[in-house]
Design an enzyme around this catalytic site. Structure first.
Site, PDB file in Angstrom:
ATOM      1  N   LYS A 117      55.887  -3.047  37.466  1.00 56.33           N
ATOM      2  CA  LYS A 117      55.966  -1.643  38.173  1.00 56.33           C
ATOM      3  C   LYS A 117      57.740  -1.070  37.656  1.00 56.33           C
ATOM      4  O   LYS A 117      57.596   0.034  37.516  1.00 56.33           O
ATOM      5  CB  LYS A 117      56.675  -2.422  39.304  1.00 56.33           C
ATOM      6  CG  LYS A 117      54.842  -2.718  40.518  1.00 56.33           C
ATOM      7  CD  LYS A 117      55.478  -3.990  41.434  1.00 56.33           C
ATOM      8  CE  LYS A 117      54.227  -4.286  42.084  1.00 56.33           C
ATOM      9  NZ  LYS A 117      54.286  -5.235  43.371  1.00 56.33           N
ATOM     10  N   GLN A 175      59.547  -8.496  46.501  1.00 58.56           N
ATOM     11  CA  GLN A 175      57.935  -9.052  46.028  1.00 58.56           C
ATOM     12  C   GLN A 175      57.776  -9.949  46.590  1.00 58.56           C
ATOM     13  O   GLN A 175      58.576 -10.977  46.883  1.00 58.56           O
ATOM     14  CB  GLN A 175      57.573  -9.940  44.514  1.00 58.56           C
ATOM     15  CG  GLN A 175      56.272 -10.176  44.007  1.00 58.56           C
ATOM     16  CD  GLN A 175      55.679  -8.479  42.948  1.00 58.56           C
ATOM     17  OE1 GLN A 175      56.188  -7.741  43.511  1.00 58.56           O
ATOM     18  NE2 GLN A 175      54.347  -8.765  43.889  1.00 58.56           N
ATOM     19  N   ASP A 184      56.968   0.130  50.196  1.00 61.45           N
ATOM     20  CA  ASP A 184      55.514  -1.006  50.269  1.00 61.45           C
ATOM     21  C   ASP A 184      55.126  -0.389  51.191  1.00 61.45           C
ATOM     22  O   ASP A 184      52.915  -0.787  51.891  1.00 61.45           O
ATOM     23  CB  ASP A 184      55.711  -2.650  50.602  1.00 61.45           C
ATOM     24  CG  ASP A 184      55.787  -2.907  48.960  1.00 61.45           C
ATOM     25  OD1 ASP A 184      54.836  -2.873  48.323  1.00 61.45           O
ATOM     26  OD2 ASP A 184      56.815  -4.024  48.602  1.00 61.45           O
TER      27      ASP A 184
HETATM   28  N1  GUN Z   1      52.479  -9.009  46.084  1.00 58.83           N
HETATM   29  C1  GUN Z   1      51.452  -8.803  46.406  1.00 58.83           C
HETATM   30  N2  GUN Z   1      50.926  -7.282  46.132  1.00 58.83           N
HETATM   31  C2  GUN Z   1      52.053  -7.053  46.773  1.00 58.83           C
HETATM   32  C3  GUN Z   1      52.574  -5.700  46.832  1.00 58.83           C
HETATM   33  O1  GUN Z   1      52.085  -4.537  46.979  1.00 58.83           O
HETATM   34  N3  GUN Z   1      54.479  -5.465  47.405  1.00 58.83           N
HETATM   35  C4  GUN Z   1      54.587  -6.425  48.135  1.00 58.83           C
HETATM   36  N4  GUN Z   1      55.799  -6.269  47.736  1.00 58.83           N
HETATM   37  N5  GUN Z   1      54.713  -8.118  47.078  1.00 58.83           N
HETATM   38  C5  GUN Z   1      53.253  -7.846  47.021  1.00 58.83           C
END
Ligand code: GUN
Length: 285
Positions: free
Chosen positions: A53, A97, A120
């Site tokens: 990311k 995350q 998110d």
């Molecule tokens: N864990 C798995 N997918 C995601 C996501 O799209 N965002 C976040 N913050 N954690 C995740």
């Protein structure tokens, strides 16, 4: 039939290119879009995701900060970091995350993120806006799936869509996006009786169960579009999705590969959400 491959790598690259142009335009006006990514603990998959990311941000000209903390971090210390980032004018998007270690209340952490920086789209206020048809941020994975369907000119209005997996991250927001676009949506879960009956009636199947190859070609309606959100590592080290690709591709009209399908789209849509957050911050200045 051999299905058309829906190439997430190519589509994500074109979206990231557009983000880079918008980022350059905003930077020229004095606001460089900024994303902060927080990861707590040492889960190897999460470490890879957050690094990807941040790398995608750098490539698109966004400012990004990766904060990695040990699994022993206290909840209060994490909430303090989130509050500091909420107040930081250089940061327009905040991503924590998931999953977080068990001693931390994920819900509380998400609710502490300022809704305007919740790229998110997980905050209850953003979930509510999505549910009521006025989304501020669409959660990145379902948003990416919608872009893939759009790019393939899949007719969503009037289609029967079946989603397998009812998580807050994928399944539930996926329902809202597909249903807003005019699909008739069923959401299945691990307890659904005769899952194949549901999937065999679907024009669009979205699979997000975390169970390797659980949906095979015999469960797919001929000509359906199959979107595989899963990414699983097999004992031999190879990656596979939640769909048995080899049998499903013989029945579907279009299918996403794993890897190279939904994964890159999740990251591309995170960049889109971040640039939108920064553009809104600029407009509010
Ligand atoms: N864990 C798995 N997918 C995601 C996501 O799209 N965002 C976040 N913050 N954690 C995740």
């Amino acid at each position: 039939m051999t299905a058309r491959l829906i190439d997430g790598v190519k589509l994500a690259a074109s979206i990231r290119e557009e983000v880079a142009q918008r980022a350059a335009a905003l930077t020229a006006k004095g606001i460089q879009p900024g994303l902060a990514v927080i990861v707590v603990g040492s889960d190897p998959a999460s470490q890879v995701y957050v690094r990807n990311k941040v790398a995608a941000c750098e490539k698109a000209g966004l400012h990004s900060v990766l904060e990695a903390y040990p699994a022993t971090m206290t909840q209060e210390a994490l909430l303090d970091r989130v509050r500091a980032l909420n107040a930081d004018p250089k940061i327009h998007g905040i991503l924590v995350q998931l999953p977080l270690p068990a001693h931390i209340d994920s819900h509380l952490v998400i609710e502490t993120i300022a809704a305007a920086k919740d790229v998110d789209g997980f905050h209850v206020s953003n979930a509510g806006l999505l549910m009521t048809g006025k989304p501020l941020f669409r959660p990145c994975t379902p948003y990416g799936v919608m872009k893939m369907l759009e790019s393939e000119h899949v007719e969503i209005r009037g289609a029967v869509a079946v989603i397998i997996g009812a998580s807050n991250i994928v399944g539930k927001p996926m329902v809202m996006l597909l249903q807003s676009a005019g699909a008739t949506v069923t959401i299945c879960n691990s307890k659904t009786r005769d899952l194949g009956w549901h999937t065999r009636h679907a024009d669009i199947v979205v699979v997000a169960t975390g169970k390797p190859r659980m949906i095979d070609g015999s469960m797919i309606k001929p000509g359906a579009v199959v979107i595989d959100v899963g990414i699983n590592r097999l004992p031999d080290g190879k990656l596979c999705g939640d769909v048995d690709f080899e049998s499903a591709k013989e029945v579907a009209s279009a299918i996403t590969p794993v890897p190279g399908g939904v994964g890159p789209m999740t990251i591309a849509m995170l960049l889109v959400n971040t640039i939108e957050a920064a553009e809104r911050a600029y407009a509010a200045k």
